[in-house]
Design a protein around this motif. Sequence first.
Motif, PDB file in Angstrom:
ATOM      1  N   LEU A  46      65.271  64.112  66.314  1.00  0.00           N
ATOM      2  CA  LEU A  46      65.211  63.203  67.457  1.00  0.00           C
ATOM      3  C   LEU A  46      65.178  63.967  68.773  1.00  0.00           C
ATOM      4  O   LEU A  46      65.805  65.012  68.901  1.00  0.00           O
ATOM      5  CB  LEU A  46      66.437  62.283  67.471  1.00  0.00           C
ATOM      6  N   ALA A  47      64.476  63.429  69.738  1.00  0.00           N
ATOM      7  CA  ALA A  47      64.506  63.973  71.091  1.00  0.00           C
ATOM      8  C   ALA A  47      65.481  63.131  71.908  1.00  0.00           C
ATOM      9  O   ALA A  47      65.522  61.906  71.767  1.00  0.00           O
ATOM     10  CB  ALA A  47      63.120  63.915  71.712  1.00  0.00           C
ATOM     11  N   ILE A  48      66.268  63.785  72.732  1.00  0.00           N
ATOM     12  CA  ILE A  48      67.221  63.055  73.567  1.00  0.00           C
ATOM     13  C   ILE A  48      66.449  62.379  74.704  1.00  0.00           C
ATOM     14  O   ILE A  48      65.461  62.913  75.203  1.00  0.00           O
ATOM     15  CB  ILE A  48      68.336  63.995  74.063  1.00  0.00           C
ATOM     16  N   THR A  49      66.872  61.188  75.111  1.00  0.00           N
ATOM     17  CA  THR A  49      66.176  60.381  76.114  1.00  0.00           C
ATOM     18  C   THR A  49      66.869  60.503  77.460  1.00  0.00           C
ATOM     19  O   THR A  49      68.082  60.333  77.555  1.00  0.00           O
ATOM     20  CB  THR A  49      66.171  58.894  75.686  1.00  0.00           C
ATOM     21  N   ASP A  50      66.100  60.766  78.513  1.00  0.00           N
ATOM     22  CA  ASP A  50      66.610  60.776  79.874  1.00  0.00           C
ATOM     23  C   ASP A  50      66.695  59.323  80.342  1.00  0.00           C
ATOM     24  O   ASP A  50      65.672  58.646  80.489  1.00  0.00           O
ATOM     25  CB  ASP A  50      65.683  61.581  80.782  1.00  0.00           C
ATOM     26  N   CYS A  51      67.893  58.837  80.563  1.00  0.00           N
ATOM     27  CA  CYS A  51      68.079  57.424  80.907  1.00  0.00           C
ATOM     28  C   CYS A  51      67.468  57.060  82.262  1.00  0.00           C
ATOM     29  O   CYS A  51      67.193  55.885  82.507  1.00  0.00           O
ATOM     30  CB  CYS A  51      69.554  57.060  80.862  1.00  0.00           C
ATOM     31  N   GLN A  52      67.253  58.043  83.134  1.00  0.00           N
ATOM     32  CA  GLN A  52      66.587  57.759  84.402  1.00  0.00           C
ATOM     33  C   GLN A  52      65.143  57.317  84.171  1.00  0.00           C
ATOM     34  O   GLN A  52      64.568  56.626  84.991  1.00  0.00           O
ATOM     35  CB  GLN A  52      66.601  58.994  85.309  1.00  0.00           C
ATOM     36  N   GLN A  53      64.572  57.718  83.047  1.00  0.00           N
ATOM     37  CA  GLN A  53      63.197  57.363  82.718  1.00  0.00           C
ATOM     38  C   GLN A  53      63.111  56.045  81.927  1.00  0.00           C
ATOM     39  O   GLN A  53      62.016  55.578  81.638  1.00  0.00           O
ATOM     40  CB  GLN A  53      62.541  58.484  81.897  1.00  0.00           C
ATOM     41  N   ALA A  54      64.241  55.479  81.571  1.00  0.00           N
ATOM     42  CA  ALA A  54      64.252  54.225  80.807  1.00  0.00           C
ATOM     43  C   ALA A  54      63.675  53.100  81.658  1.00  0.00           C
ATOM     44  O   ALA A  54      63.871  53.065  82.871  1.00  0.00           O
ATOM     45  CB  ALA A  54      65.669  53.879  80.367  1.00  0.00           C
ATOM     46  N   PRO A  55      62.972  52.181  81.042  1.00  0.00           N
ATOM     47  CA  PRO A  55      62.341  51.097  81.813  1.00  0.00           C
ATOM     48  C   PRO A  55      63.378  50.130  82.382  1.00  0.00           C
ATOM     49  O   PRO A  55      64.460  49.956  81.820  1.00  0.00           O
ATOM     50  CB  PRO A  55      61.461  50.392  80.782  1.00  0.00           C
ATOM     51  N   GLU A  56      63.015  49.510  83.491  1.00  0.00           N
ATOM     52  CA  GLU A  56      63.867  48.467  84.066  1.00  0.00           C
ATOM     53  C   GLU A  56      63.755  47.237  83.179  1.00  0.00           C
ATOM     54  O   GLU A  56      62.664  46.859  82.756  1.00  0.00           O
ATOM     55  CB  GLU A  56      63.417  48.140  85.485  1.00  0.00           C
ATOM     56  N   LEU A  57      64.889  46.622  82.881  1.00  0.00           N
ATOM     57  CA  LEU A  57      64.885  45.445  82.023  1.00  0.00           C
ATOM     58  C   LEU A  57      64.574  44.200  82.845  1.00  0.00           C
ATOM     59  O   LEU A  57      65.061  44.037  83.963  1.00  0.00           O
ATOM     60  CB  LEU A  57      66.239  45.298  81.329  1.00  0.00           C
ATOM     61  N   GLU A  58      63.775  43.341  82.278  1.00  0.00           N
ATOM     62  CA  GLU A  58      63.329  42.146  82.981  1.00  0.00           C
ATOM     63  C   GLU A  58      64.497  41.247  83.393  1.00  0.00           C
ATOM     64  O   GLU A  58      64.496  40.657  84.468  1.00  0.00           O
ATOM     65  CB  GLU A  58      62.361  41.371  82.078  1.00  0.00           C
ATOM     66  N   GLY A  77      77.406  42.911  54.617  1.00  0.00           N
ATOM     67  CA  GLY A  77      77.743  44.105  53.858  1.00  0.00           C
ATOM     68  C   GLY A  77      76.875  45.327  54.123  1.00  0.00           C
ATOM     69  O   GLY A  77      77.128  46.391  53.585  1.00  0.00           O
ATOM     70  N   GLU A  78      75.855  45.218  54.982  1.00  0.00           N
ATOM     71  CA  GLU A  78      74.971  46.346  55.278  1.00  0.00           C
ATOM     72  C   GLU A  78      75.252  46.876  56.689  1.00  0.00           C
ATOM     73  O   GLU A  78      75.260  46.120  57.656  1.00  0.00           O
ATOM     74  CB  GLU A  78      73.507  45.909  55.183  1.00  0.00           C
ATOM     75  N   TRP A  79      75.487  48.206  56.790  1.00  0.00           N
ATOM     76  CA  TRP A  79      75.762  48.828  58.091  1.00  0.00           C
ATOM     77  C   TRP A  79      74.463  49.223  58.776  1.00  0.00           C
ATOM     78  O   TRP A  79      73.553  49.759  58.159  1.00  0.00           O
ATOM     79  CB  TRP A  79      76.629  50.081  57.918  1.00  0.00           C
ATOM     80  N   ARG A  80      74.400  48.953  60.080  1.00  0.00           N
ATOM     81  CA  ARG A  80      73.273  49.356  60.926  1.00  0.00           C
ATOM     82  C   ARG A  80      73.826  50.040  62.165  1.00  0.00           C
ATOM     83  O   ARG A  80      74.891  49.676  62.659  1.00  0.00           O
ATOM     84  CB  ARG A  80      72.454  48.143  61.359  1.00  0.00           C
ATOM     85  N   TYR A  81      73.093  51.018  62.666  1.00  0.00           N
ATOM     86  CA  TYR A  81      73.511  51.767  63.847  1.00  0.00           C
ATOM     87  C   TYR A  81      72.404  51.734  64.887  1.00  0.00           C
ATOM     88  O   TYR A  81      71.228  51.874  64.557  1.00  0.00           O
ATOM     89  CB  TYR A  81      73.825  53.216  63.472  1.00  0.00           C
ATOM     90  N   PHE A  82      72.792  51.559  66.141  1.00  0.00           N
ATOM     91  CA  PHE A  82      71.860  51.537  67.262  1.00  0.00           C
ATOM     92  C   PHE A  82      72.418  52.471  68.329  1.00  0.00           C
ATOM     93  O   PHE A  82      73.582  52.338  68.720  1.00  0.00           O
ATOM     94  CB  PHE A  82      71.719  50.127  67.848  1.00  0.00           C
ATOM     95  N   ARG A  83      71.626  53.388  68.788  1.00  0.00           N
ATOM     96  CA  ARG A  83      72.028  54.325  69.848  1.00  0.00           C
ATOM     97  C   ARG A  83      71.011  54.203  70.974  1.00  0.00           C
ATOM     98  O   ARG A  83      69.805  54.194  70.726  1.00  0.00           O
ATOM     99  CB  ARG A  83      72.078  55.750  69.320  1.00  0.00           C
ATOM    100  N   SER A  84      71.491  54.113  72.234  1.00  0.00           N
ATOM    101  CA  SER A  84      70.573  53.927  73.358  1.00  0.00           C
ATOM    102  C   SER A  84      71.279  54.174  74.681  1.00  0.00           C
ATOM    103  O   SER A  84      72.483  54.413  74.734  1.00  0.00           O
ATOM    104  CB  SER A  84      70.016  52.500  73.349  1.00  0.00           C
ATOM    105  N   CYS A  85      70.506  54.082  75.767  1.00  0.00           N
ATOM    106  CA  CYS A  85      71.065  54.094  77.112  1.00  0.00           C
ATOM    107  C   CYS A  85      71.716  52.736  77.359  1.00  0.00           C
ATOM    108  O   CYS A  85      71.238  51.723  76.861  1.00  0.00           O
ATOM    109  CB  CYS A  85      69.967  54.331  78.144  1.00  0.00           C
ATOM    110  N   ALA A  86      72.797  52.721  78.126  1.00  0.00           N
ATOM    111  CA  ALA A  86      73.526  51.478  78.408  1.00  0.00           C
ATOM    112  C   ALA A  86      73.367  51.116  79.883  1.00  0.00           C
ATOM    113  O   ALA A  86      73.586  51.941  80.759  1.00  0.00           O
ATOM    114  CB  ALA A  86      74.994  51.626  78.051  1.00  0.00           C
TER     115      ALA A  86
END
Length: 151
Positions: A46-58, A77-86
């Motif tokens: 994975l490449a790390i994401t620069d949060c300054q480049q993240a799109p503006e949310l509508e 019963g199924e585990w899911r993981y989400f990682r992102s800018c907050a």
Amino acid sequence: MKAVEKCILGAVMLCCLLQTAQAIKCWDCRSDSDPKCGDPFDNSTLAITDCQQAPELEHLKGVRPTMCRKIRQKVHGEWRYFRSCAYMGEPGIEGDERYCLMRTGSYNIFMEYCTCNSKDGCNGAGVPHLGLFSVLGGTLFAVLVAQLLRQ
């Protein structure tokens, strides 16, 4: 210390604080499309994401991401993981990144929200901890600045 020197020192410290608060990089992935995103976390592809480049949310006009987030979700019963800018929230619970917000719901649903801004990639596998040298270094820096300001 002269007033001009105090102003310069204060400006330098403020710039350092603003730089760390404004530019954070986070892991951005979903375990339902990339199994390496789960726990244990494997960021080797994975490449790390620069949060300054993240799109503006509508739905959040003018709000920029300043933290990283990891969501752990159990659905039927199924585990899911989400990682992102907050974009919103506060780091950890009451500022303590060692703790995450947990929610449960009907139909066997469990969610854990972890937010952090202590360092780039803090939404990786482990919970960030300050080392002894970090604490001592920060204390020494604070004492040094206090001594300079008293002169």
